[in-house]
Design an enzyme around this catalytic site. Structure first.
Site, short mmCIF file in Angstrom:
data_model
loop_
_atom_site.label_atom_id
_atom_site.label_comp_id
_atom_site.label_asym_id
_atom_site.label_seq_id
_atom_site.Cartn_x
_atom_site.Cartn_y
_atom_site.Cartn_z
N ASN A 9 44.07 -3.60 44.73
CA ASN A 9 45.05 -4.63 44.45
C ASN A 9 46.47 -4.09 44.75
O ASN A 9 46.99 -3.24 44.03
CB ASN A 9 44.91 -5.04 42.98
CG ASN A 9 45.85 -6.14 42.59
OD1 ASN A 9 47.02 -6.13 42.97
ND2 ASN A 9 45.36 -7.09 41.81
N LYS A 12 49.08 -4.30 41.90
CA LYS A 12 48.90 -3.27 40.86
C LYS A 12 49.46 -1.94 41.37
O LYS A 12 50.14 -1.22 40.65
CB LYS A 12 47.41 -3.05 40.57
CG LYS A 12 46.72 -4.06 39.72
CD LYS A 12 45.29 -3.55 39.45
CE LYS A 12 44.42 -4.51 38.70
NZ LYS A 12 43.03 -4.00 38.53
N ASP A 72 41.50 -1.84 34.85
CA ASP A 72 40.84 -3.13 34.75
C ASP A 72 41.65 -3.99 33.79
O ASP A 72 42.02 -3.54 32.71
CB ASP A 72 39.39 -3.00 34.28
CG ASP A 72 38.60 -4.23 34.69
OD1 ASP A 72 38.42 -4.44 35.91
OD2 ASP A 72 38.21 -5.03 33.82
N PHE A 154 52.19 -11.28 40.47
CA PHE A 154 50.94 -11.69 41.10
C PHE A 154 50.05 -12.37 40.05
O PHE A 154 50.46 -12.53 38.89
CB PHE A 154 50.23 -10.48 41.72
CG PHE A 154 49.66 -9.49 40.72
CD1 PHE A 154 50.48 -8.60 40.06
CD2 PHE A 154 48.30 -9.47 40.42
CE1 PHE A 154 49.97 -7.69 39.14
CE2 PHE A 154 47.77 -8.56 39.50
CZ PHE A 154 48.61 -7.68 38.87
N TYR A 156 48.26 -14.31 37.40
CA TYR A 156 48.65 -15.37 36.47
C TYR A 156 50.11 -15.28 36.03
O TYR A 156 50.53 -16.03 35.15
CB TYR A 156 47.72 -15.33 35.24
CG TYR A 156 46.26 -15.57 35.60
CD1 TYR A 156 45.72 -16.86 35.59
CD2 TYR A 156 45.43 -14.51 35.98
CE1 TYR A 156 44.39 -17.08 35.93
CE2 TYR A 156 44.10 -14.73 36.32
CZ TYR A 156 43.59 -16.01 36.29
OH TYR A 156 42.27 -16.24 36.63
N LYS A 177 59.56 -6.65 34.55
CA LYS A 177 58.14 -6.76 34.13
C LYS A 177 57.64 -5.40 33.66
O LYS A 177 56.93 -5.29 32.67
CB LYS A 177 57.29 -7.29 35.29
CG LYS A 177 55.82 -7.43 34.90
CD LYS A 177 54.92 -7.95 36.01
CE LYS A 177 53.46 -7.89 35.59
NZ LYS A 177 52.50 -8.25 36.64
N HIS A 182 51.65 -5.18 29.91
CA HIS A 182 50.40 -4.54 29.48
C HIS A 182 50.12 -3.30 30.33
O HIS A 182 49.76 -2.25 29.83
CB HIS A 182 49.26 -5.56 29.59
CG HIS A 182 49.25 -6.31 30.90
ND1 HIS A 182 50.35 -6.99 31.36
CD2 HIS A 182 48.31 -6.43 31.87
CE1 HIS A 182 50.07 -7.52 32.55
NE2 HIS A 182 48.84 -7.20 32.87
P1 ITT Z 1 41.00 -3.75 41.55
O1 ITT Z 1 39.73 -3.95 40.76
O2 ITT Z 1 40.75 -3.32 42.96
O3 ITT Z 1 41.99 -2.87 40.84
P2 ITT Z 1 41.41 -6.57 40.96
O4 ITT Z 1 42.51 -7.52 41.24
O5 ITT Z 1 40.02 -7.02 41.31
O6 ITT Z 1 41.75 -5.18 41.69
P3 ITT Z 1 40.68 -6.59 38.17
O7 ITT Z 1 39.22 -6.63 38.43
O8 ITT Z 1 41.18 -5.68 37.09
O9 ITT Z 1 41.48 -6.15 39.46
O10 ITT Z 1 41.18 -8.07 37.89
C1 ITT Z 1 42.41 -8.26 37.33
C2 ITT Z 1 42.85 -9.71 37.49
O11 ITT Z 1 43.53 -10.11 36.29
C3 ITT Z 1 43.86 -9.82 38.60
O12 ITT Z 1 43.25 -10.09 39.85
C4 ITT Z 1 44.75 -10.95 38.11
O13 ITT Z 1 44.17 -12.20 38.39
C5 ITT Z 1 44.74 -10.74 36.59
N1 ITT Z 1 45.85 -9.85 36.21
C6 ITT Z 1 45.77 -8.56 35.77
N2 ITT Z 1 46.98 -8.03 35.54
C7 ITT Z 1 47.85 -9.02 35.85
C8 ITT Z 1 49.25 -9.09 35.84
O14 ITT Z 1 50.01 -8.04 35.53
N3 ITT Z 1 49.81 -10.24 36.19
C9 ITT Z 1 49.08 -11.30 36.53
N4 ITT Z 1 47.75 -11.33 36.60
C10 ITT Z 1 47.14 -10.18 36.25
#
Ligand code: ITT
Length: 199
Positions: A9, A12, A72, A154, A156, A177, A182
């Site tokens: 991501n 992230k 995660d 990104f 939500y 941010k 979190h």
């Molecule tokens: P990786 O597993 O490769 O790290 P991913 O996007 O699939 O990437 P997750 O499985 O942890 O990661 O899913 C996290 C989801 O939660 C992410 O795709 C967003 O939709 C949401 N999310 C997490 N942190 C967020 C943030 O800071 N702001 C907005 N949405 C967030």
């Protein structure tokens, strides 16, 4: 020390790089899966943030035999029984536009006034032994807005208003941010741990 961040991501990665920079972490170089040209799919089959973060960190640690960490995370809406939670990235389907996830959530909350929610981030660090994962958790409380607002961030972010704010996370800058998120809370704990361990 080289530390692999086991995430695909890009947002992230951006936040985490900026956090390491702002805490002035020296002697630690973050490597990303993109830089390593890692393209395999890691199935996140766990039942919790901890399990999924461990699956990702362990996979990359075993593949490269180098210290690794994974994030995660997800959004929990209380009145929706904490949905979408660990399924946040696939809420409206796999590989669909982010807009669809957001709209699905807004439509499920259509008749609900209590819109309290929280973001959760769990980081799993594996330094030298897969049987000794270390976890760091951060949470950010807030509520889901009625409208989509802001272009930053990104996921939500455009519908999440942190407590004490009248803006969505997507209306804040990356630096703003990173003062409250979190992810920032979890990363701060990770950095504290690494600093103590490595000095
Ligand atoms: P990786 O597993 O490769 O790290 P991913 O996007 O699939 O990437 P997750 O499985 O942890 O990661 O899913 C996290 C989801 O939660 C992410 O795709 C967003 O939709 C949401 N999310 C997490 N942190 C967020 C943030 O800071 N702001 C907005 N949405 C967030």
């Amino acid at each position: 020390m080289e530390l692999i961040f086991a995430s695909k991501n890009k947002d992230k990665i951006k936040e985490i790089r900026e956090l390491f920079k702002s805490f002035n972490v020296k002697n630690t170089k973050i490597l990303t899966l993109e830089e390593l040209k890692f393209s395999q799919f890691i199935e996140e089959s766990g039942n919790s943030y901890e399990e999924n973060a461990y699956i990702k960190a362990k996979y990359i640690y075993e593949y490269y035999k180098k210290p690794s960490f994974a994030d995660d995370s997800g959004l929990e809406v209380y009145k929706l029984n904490n949905k979408p939670g660990i399924f946040s990235s696939t809420f409206a389907g796999i590989n669909v536009s982010n807009y669809l996830h957001i709209n699905k959530l807004l439509s499920e909350l259509k008749d609900i006034n209590d819109r309290k929610a929280k973001f959760v981030c769990v980081i799993c660090l594996i330094l030298s032994n897969i049987n000794e994962p270390i976890f760091f958790r951060g949470e950010l409380e807030g509520e889901i807005s009625y409208k989509i607002k802001g272009n930053n961030g990104f996921g939500y972010d455009p519908i999440f208003i942190p407590n004490g704010y009248d803006k969505t996370l997507a209306e804040l800058t990356l630096v703003e941010k990173n003062k409250i998120s979190h992810r920032a809370i979890a990363v701060k704990k990770l950095i504290n741990y690494l600093t103590k361990k490595l000095n």
